[in-house]
Design an enzyme around this catalytic site. Structure first.
Site, PDB file in Angstrom:
ATOM      1  N   ASP A 191       0.829  -1.207   0.000  1.00  0.00           N
ATOM      2  CA  ASP A 191       0.000   0.000   0.000  1.00  0.00           C
ATOM      3  C   ASP A 191       0.867   1.262   0.000  1.00  0.00           C
ATOM      4  OD1 ASP A 191      -2.362   1.446   0.105  1.00  0.00           O
ATOM      5  OD2 ASP A 191      -3.220   0.218   1.699  1.00  0.00           O
ATOM      6  N   ASP A 213     -10.902   1.572  -3.429  1.00  0.00           N
ATOM      7  CA  ASP A 213     -11.411   1.228  -2.098  1.00  0.00           C
ATOM      8  C   ASP A 213     -12.935   1.168  -2.094  1.00  0.00           C
ATOM      9  OD1 ASP A 213      -9.008   0.953  -0.869  1.00  0.00           O
ATOM     10  OD2 ASP A 213      -9.027   2.878   0.179  1.00  0.00           O
TER      11      ASP A 213
HETATM   12  C1  GLA Z   1      -5.743   1.822   2.159  1.00  0.00           C
HETATM   13  C2  GLA Z   1      -6.187   0.666   1.304  1.00  0.00           C
HETATM   14  C3  GLA Z   1      -7.261  -0.119   2.013  1.00  0.00           C
HETATM   15  C4  GLA Z   1      -6.731  -0.610   3.331  1.00  0.00           C
HETATM   16  C5  GLA Z   1      -6.223   0.565   4.159  1.00  0.00           C
HETATM   17  C6  GLA Z   1      -5.530   0.101   5.409  1.00  0.00           C
HETATM   18  O1  GLA Z   1      -6.744   2.761   2.284  1.00  0.00           O
HETATM   19  O2  GLA Z   1      -6.625   1.110   0.058  1.00  0.00           O
HETATM   20  O3  GLA Z   1      -7.686  -1.187   1.220  1.00  0.00           O
HETATM   21  O4  GLA Z   1      -5.717  -1.531   3.119  1.00  0.00           O
HETATM   22  O5  GLA Z   1      -5.315   1.355   3.432  1.00  0.00           O
HETATM   23  O6  GLA Z   1      -5.081   1.144   6.163  1.00  0.00           O
END
Ligand code: GLA
Length: 757
Positions: A493, A557
């Site tokens: 990430d 997301d």
């Molecule tokens: C980001 C990712 C999510 C999740 C969060 C965790 O927003 O896109 O899918 O993994 O971080 O903090």
């Protein structure tokens, strides 16, 4: 000498060139001496020379006379039998009143010294002088099959440029880049260097850009015919949600399946700039490159800056044609071959089920429920390490939290393995929270410009990966965890913009981006089975640069099944379904608060690399049964979904129609999502595409599991679509189309077509 380390070609570009070199095919390239074209400006020592490159249905013609400026005469769909000299003559321009006495032709970067009035693709200088660059050809080389290099030099200023053109024989996609070398002892500062200034067909009057925001990626915004400039810039320090580095140029009549179109993309995960300029003389140029910070790229003698690859694919069969070239190029020339052969396992991700509340019993209960509905991989998301009990602490402390997992992750990992799933783990390697042991020990490990406050962003800062100690720390810590727990998959990430990255007082985004690539590459070399996802708050780092080192992207997301249809559709212009993570979310979407049936949530996740991300304990038995059936359906058809030819169909307003057709056209699966009620009393017929008109297909509806029609009788009954189905010719299915049943919105139907003669 410059103190700015090593601007030689990145790993990515070297590999791209290698891939192009290794590719099969028999493009033609030659220089020849056809009818000399008289040019008052370009009159040089000898006759005009040309370069022609033909491969995969694309033709590139360049005027390339030694001592002169290189000129792209044509780049686009092949014109069989046509010669470059013929094109040069056809394009003859003349003096226009009120303009320079001779037509100015520009060059590959339209440098300032060419006199061309439009924006230059190369802006550089030596401390404010030597900026009127004018590059002249010194050599033309065929360095590999379907690859040419045009070497140019400005001998007054002491700069050399190597322009590289690689035509992918399999797809016709053109990859181009430029490498600038400083030949003298005085430092040369590069403010802007595009990969290329590519002239485009004047019929391509429309520009379609891909834009959006967090949780709303890949939305298409159209700019109709325009005069002047369109500039799209990104300095988020990642590919970004709002400025995707690419777009489409299209003729007025172009649509998904017909018309002249060009899709383009910069294979780079850092800052970038796109310019499309229509000059007052009627010509249009497109340029893309890396956008650097002031003074970031300064070349000492012998140092080279190489741009990322600019990719462009033309199509005379609409947007799909260009998308197919990108999909195939990604598969065949960019991604690791193993990434293509591995079956994409169905994921269960813990994020939306537990967020930071990690409790081992709950996590095990979820693992059991996930295995029960068919998950093949369990991904433990954020919250497992250091002091990471919330999103403001712990980043950088890559060891298992003793508070939550006193005996490490073994109990959970063993259980997951026992249930027949492999184990994936979340990391955000480039980031650090000030509230972390790592920061307390090494506050100087972060990127940041002197005298400027860091922009607050999710309570975290960006680590300086150009520092060897930082790089080594991450490599070691991540590697240790991967080995200890037999991690099969990393969700990698990156959750903040990197606004003014400075290392040792100098802009450092270029080197930082390269360091990320290197770290990924080294980890994959050390752990050859490891799969990696590129996530950046959803789809904030989705590009062909990162996909060289990763296996999939987290598309968004946003698990809202309705919005996902649009996001996913947009993403497929460049990315094949195989790399697009798509998850079944909770009944009430956490991002939009809307509620959707399980049948619709499932259907919106099947066309992609399927997974789920919800608290399975909250779902009813009936919904779990639907989920299980949907996962089974995905598994049954994933070979077709991931390896077939993907099509976006022209969709009636309020609907989304996509499909995958097998290479031999014997099987197809189409998804018809109805997102709004229609204006007419009944929905518009579906005209399938990509079929063989001469084949007979048995058509069945394989999702949802029950008759979705809101009144009876309908075609569901007449064609027995939920039963044995009915047989139609490909010609009828494409030319006449099939009437869908009338359904409520937020219903998604899958049509399965199997040849039967
Ligand atoms: C980001 C990712 C999510 C999740 C969060 C965790 O927003 O896109 O899918 O993994 O971080 O903090």
């Amino acid at each position: 000498m410059s103190d700015n380390a090593n601007f030689v070609a990145s790993n990515a570009q070297a590999k791209e060139a290698q891939a192009a070199n290794d590719a099969d095919g028999a493009p033609e390239i030659h220089t020849h001496r056809p009818v000399p074209v008289k040019d008052p400006v370009e009159q040089g020592s000898g006759e005009t020379q040309y370069c022609e490159l033909r491969a995969g249905g694309t033709f590139l013609a360049i005027e390339a006379t030694k001592g002169m400026r290189p000129i792209i005469l044509y780049a686009g769909p092949d014109l069989p039998g046509v010669t470059a000299s013929e094109l040069a003559l056809l394009a003859t321009r003349q003096h226009a009143p009120g303009c320079a006495s001779v037509p100015l032709r520009g060059s590959l970067l339209n440098e300032i010294g060419t006199g061309i009035s439009g924006p230059s693709g190369l802006i550089g200088h030596r401390g404010g002088h030597d900026w009127a660059l004018d590059l002249r050809i010194s050599a033309v080389k065929e360095t590999a099959l379907s690859t040419i290099e045009i070497h140019c030099e400005d001998s007054n200023i002491g700069i050399q440029a190597v322009h590289r053109f690689m035509l992918d024989p399999a797809t016709g996609l053109l990859a181009s880049n430029t490498a600038i070398e400083n030949l003298t002892a005085e430092e040369f500062e590069v403010d802007w260097c595009a990969a290329m200034c590519l002239p485009f067909d004047p019929r391509l009057s429309r520009f379609l850009s891909f834009t959006g925001r967090w949780s709303g990626e890949f939305h298409i915004e159209e700019v109709p015919a325009f005069q002047g400039s369109i500039v799209r810039e990104n300095k988020a320090g990642r590919t970004s949600h709002d400025v995707f580095p690419g777009g489409l140029l299209a003729s007025p009549e172009a649509n998904e399946t017909s018309g002249l179109t060009a899709a383009f993309h910069l294979a780079w995960s850092g800052n970038h700039r796109l310019r499309i300029d229509r000059h007052s003389d009627g010509r249009g140029f497109i340029q893309m490159g890396e956008m650097s910070f002031p003074g970031e790229i300064r070349l000492g003698q012998g140092e080279v800056y190489q741009t990322p690859n600019f990719l462009i694919a033309w199509s005379e069969s609409g947007f799909n044609g260009a998308a197919h070239a990108f999909h195939d190029h990604l598969r065949e020339s960019v991604m690791e071959p193993r990434s293509l052969t591995t079956t994409r396992r169905v994921h269960y991700n813990t994020w939306e089920a537990v967020y930071f509340l990690h409790d081992q019993d709950t996590l095990i209960e979820l693992a059991e429920a996930a295995a029960n509905v068919g998950a093949e991989r369990y991904v433990l998301d954020d919250g497992w390490f250091g002091g990471r009990r919330h999103d403001s602490a712990g980043l950088g402390d890559w060891w298992v939290s003793k508070d939550v997992y006193p005996d490490g992750l073994h109990r959970l990992v063993d259980k997951v393995h026992e249930l027949g799933m492999d184990f994936g783990l979340w990391f955000e390697p480039e980031m650090i929270n000030p509230d972390s042991d790592l920061y307390r020990a090494h506050p100087d490990w972060v990127l940041g410009a002197r005298g400027v406050d860091a922009v607050p962003f999710r309570g975290q800062l960006t680590l300086d990966l150009t520092k060897t100690a930082v790089f080594d720390y991450l490599f070691e810590k991540i590697g240790d965890i991967v080995s200890e727990y037999k991690i099969a998959y990393i969700k990698w990430d990156m959750n903040r913009d990197t606004n003014h990255p400075s290392s040792n007082g100098r802009g450092a985004m270029h080197l930082q981006t390269q360091a990320v690539y290197r770290l990924l590459e080294q980890l994959r070399t050390a752990h050859p089975e490891l799969e990696i996802e590129s996530c950046s708050s959803g789809g904030g780092r989705a590009d062909f640069g990162i996909l060289r080192y990763t296996d999939r992207i987290w598309t968004s997301d946003n698990n809202d099944a309705r919005q996902r249809q649009t996001i996913q559709r947009g993403a497929t212009q460049f990315f094949p379904l195989r790399v697009l993570g798509s998850h079944v979310g909770p009944k009430k979407c956490h991002i939009t608060g809307r509620k959707f049936s399980m049948a619709f949530r499932v259907a919106s996740a099947v066309f992609g690399h399927m997974g789920m991300e919800l608290d399975l304990r909250q779902e009813s038995k009936a919904d779990l049964a639907i989920l299980k059936a949907g996962i089974a359906l995905h598994k049954e058809h994933r070979e077709l979904i991931h390896s077939g030819r993907f099509w976006r169909l022209e969709s009636a307003p309020g609907t989304n129609l996509v499909g995958s057709v097998s290479d031999d056209q014997c099987e197809a699966l189409f998804s018809y999502a109805k997102l709004e009620t229609e204006l007419a009393t009944l929905p518009r017929r579906i005209h399938f595409v990509g079929l063989d008109p001469n084949m007979l297909y048995r058509v069945r509806m394989i999702w949802p599991q029950h008759n979705p029609s809101i009144s009876t009788p309908s075609i569901m009954d007449a064609a027995n679509l939920l039963g044995k189905g009915a047989i139609f010719s490909g010609a009828a299915l494409m030319g006449h189309g099939i009437q869908p049943p009338l359904t409520h919105p937020d219903t998604c139907l899958f049509y399965h077509l199997q040849s039967c003669g």
